[in-house]
Design a protein around this motif. Structure first.
Motif, short mmCIF file in Angstrom:
data_model
loop_
_atom_site.label_atom_id
_atom_site.label_comp_id
_atom_site.label_asym_id
_atom_site.label_seq_id
_atom_site.Cartn_x
_atom_site.Cartn_y
_atom_site.Cartn_z
N GLN A 26 0.76 -1.32 -0.03
CA GLN A 26 -0.09 -0.02 -0.08
C GLN A 26 0.71 1.43 -0.17
O GLN A 26 0.54 2.20 -0.76
N THR A 27 1.80 1.31 0.84
CA THR A 27 2.66 2.56 1.04
C THR A 27 3.45 3.12 -0.46
O THR A 27 3.26 4.04 -0.81
N GLU A 28 3.76 2.05 -0.79
CA GLU A 28 4.60 2.40 -2.06
C GLU A 28 3.91 2.61 -3.42
O GLU A 28 3.92 3.35 -4.22
N ALA A 29 2.52 1.72 -3.33
CA ALA A 29 1.43 2.10 -4.30
C ALA A 29 1.06 3.58 -4.32
O ALA A 29 0.73 4.25 -5.27
N MET A 30 0.68 4.01 -2.97
CA MET A 30 0.10 5.45 -2.55
C MET A 30 1.11 6.40 -2.93
O MET A 30 1.00 7.50 -3.75
N ARG A 31 2.32 6.20 -2.80
CA ARG A 31 3.52 7.01 -3.17
C ARG A 31 3.70 7.28 -4.62
O ARG A 31 3.57 8.39 -5.16
N ALA A 32 3.54 6.13 -5.44
CA ALA A 32 3.50 6.34 -6.77
C ALA A 32 2.31 7.05 -7.51
O ALA A 32 2.57 7.77 -8.18
N ALA A 33 1.24 6.72 -6.66
CA ALA A 33 -0.27 7.32 -7.31
C ALA A 33 0.06 8.67 -6.99
O ALA A 33 -0.41 9.70 -7.82
N ALA A 34 0.40 9.20 -5.96
CA ALA A 34 0.53 10.55 -5.47
C ALA A 34 1.52 11.36 -6.44
O ALA A 34 1.18 12.55 -6.66
N LEU A 35 2.56 10.87 -6.67
CA LEU A 35 3.47 11.46 -7.63
C LEU A 35 2.98 11.52 -8.88
O LEU A 35 3.42 12.58 -9.49
N ILE A 36 2.11 10.73 -9.41
CA ILE A 36 1.65 10.92 -10.76
C ILE A 36 0.50 11.70 -10.79
O ILE A 36 0.28 12.66 -11.76
N THR A 37 -0.36 11.82 -9.78
CA THR A 37 -1.71 12.54 -9.83
C THR A 37 -1.46 13.92 -9.12
O THR A 37 -2.22 14.77 -9.49
N GLY A 38 -0.43 13.82 -8.04
CA GLY A 38 -0.27 15.33 -7.51
C GLY A 38 -1.27 15.48 -6.41
O GLY A 38 -1.34 16.60 -5.84
N ASP A 39 -1.96 14.35 -6.01
CA ASP A 39 -3.01 14.66 -5.25
C ASP A 39 -3.20 13.18 -4.22
O ASP A 39 -3.75 12.27 -4.61
N GLN A 134 4.68 10.58 -19.13
CA GLN A 134 6.04 10.95 -18.75
C GLN A 134 6.34 10.76 -17.21
O GLN A 134 7.18 10.25 -16.60
N ARG A 135 5.43 11.15 -16.42
CA ARG A 135 5.41 11.28 -15.00
C ARG A 135 5.53 9.76 -14.53
O ARG A 135 6.38 9.47 -13.52
N ALA A 136 4.65 8.91 -15.28
CA ALA A 136 4.54 7.64 -14.78
C ALA A 136 5.92 6.79 -14.86
O ALA A 136 6.14 6.24 -14.07
N VAL A 137 6.40 7.04 -16.02
CA VAL A 137 7.75 6.24 -16.28
C VAL A 137 8.99 6.95 -15.51
O VAL A 137 9.60 6.02 -14.96
N ILE A 138 8.95 7.97 -15.19
CA ILE A 138 9.97 8.56 -14.22
C ILE A 138 9.46 7.94 -12.84
O ILE A 138 10.69 7.33 -12.14
N VAL A 139 8.49 7.76 -12.33
CA VAL A 139 8.09 7.37 -11.07
C VAL A 139 8.31 5.78 -11.13
O VAL A 139 9.03 5.25 -10.12
N LEU A 140 8.08 5.19 -12.05
CA LEU A 140 8.44 3.66 -12.13
C LEU A 140 10.08 3.25 -12.10
O LEU A 140 10.39 2.47 -11.61
N ARG A 141 10.81 4.35 -12.96
CA ARG A 141 11.94 3.83 -13.03
C ARG A 141 13.00 4.58 -11.73
O ARG A 141 13.61 3.81 -11.47
N HIS A 142 12.76 5.80 -11.42
CA HIS A 142 13.47 6.29 -10.54
C HIS A 142 13.01 6.13 -9.16
O HIS A 142 14.00 6.24 -8.15
N TYR A 143 11.74 5.82 -8.98
CA TYR A 143 11.40 5.98 -7.55
C TYR A 143 10.97 4.45 -7.29
O TYR A 143 11.22 3.86 -6.02
#
Length: 202
Positions: A26-39, A134-143
């Motif tokens: 959950q924690t990692e998924a929420m972090r990824a989703a928050a970085l992509i959505t900004g919300d 582009q946000r998504a690939v940055i989050v997946l690759r670097h985070y």
């Protein structure tokens, strides 16, 4: 209990399997989703909905596969769709990029750039200015540290497209962060600003 046992329990109708998966991802998924959505609030709702959607049809999951990439694909795709509904995405036409299109990666995002809270805020602000894919690939690759091949499988786009998005996103992020650094350097130092205010009031 491990991940495979948790999924087997869930397929057998035991909700403790879902509880295990939530604790693990959950924690990692929420972090990824928050970085992509900004919300963050929308990210929390999105991740919870993804867990529930998986729990409704666990039989569709191939237990021989790893759960994390499968689940992150759900979360990332949902996050992209959410952002696209909120704001249309304008980007270069990627349809003609061929699988295997080889772009040399620019320097990776430096680890030091996220060491301070101020820097983290700057990176998040810059990330929010990228198109959602582009946000998504940055989050997946670097985070989340998925490989380009794993991202290709998760996103469902050719490897050349993934490389192009990463290249474009890194280039844009570097430009935004440099611009922010210039603006910050142009701000007057507090001590000098106070001295000027004091002189005016004298």
């Amino acid at each position: 209990m491990d991940e495979r046992e948790a999924i087997q329990d869930l397929k057998a109708g035991q909700l403790r399997g879902l509880a295990y998966l939530v604790r693990a991802h959950q924690t990692e998924a929420m972090r990824a989703a928050a970085l992509i959505t900004g919300d963050p609030a929308a990210a929390e709702d999105l991740v919870q909905a993804a867990f529930l959607r998986f729990a409704e049809k666990p039989q569709a999951f191939d237990s021989s596969r790893s759960f994390k990439p499968y689940f992150m694909k759900m979360v990332v795709n949902d996050a992209i769709k959410l952002v696209q509904r909120q704001k249309p995405e304008f980007s270069l036409d990627e349809k003609n990029l061929e699988d295997g299109f080889d772009l040399l990666d620019p320097k990776p995002l430096p680890e030091a750039i996220i060491e301070t809270r101020q820097a983290q805020e700057q990176v998040r602000a810059a990330l929010a200015k990228l198109p959602p894919k582009q946000r998504a690939v940055i989050v997946l690759r670097h985070y989340l540290e998925f490989s380009e091949s794993e991202i290709r499988d998760m996103i469902g786009s050719p490897l050349g497209t993934i490389k192009w998005r990463l290249f474009s996103a890194r280039t844009r992020l570097a430009s935004l962060l440099r611009a922010n650094a210039v603006e910050t350097s142009l701000d007057p130092e507090p001590s000098l600003a106070n001295q000027k205010d004091g002189a005016k009031n004298a």
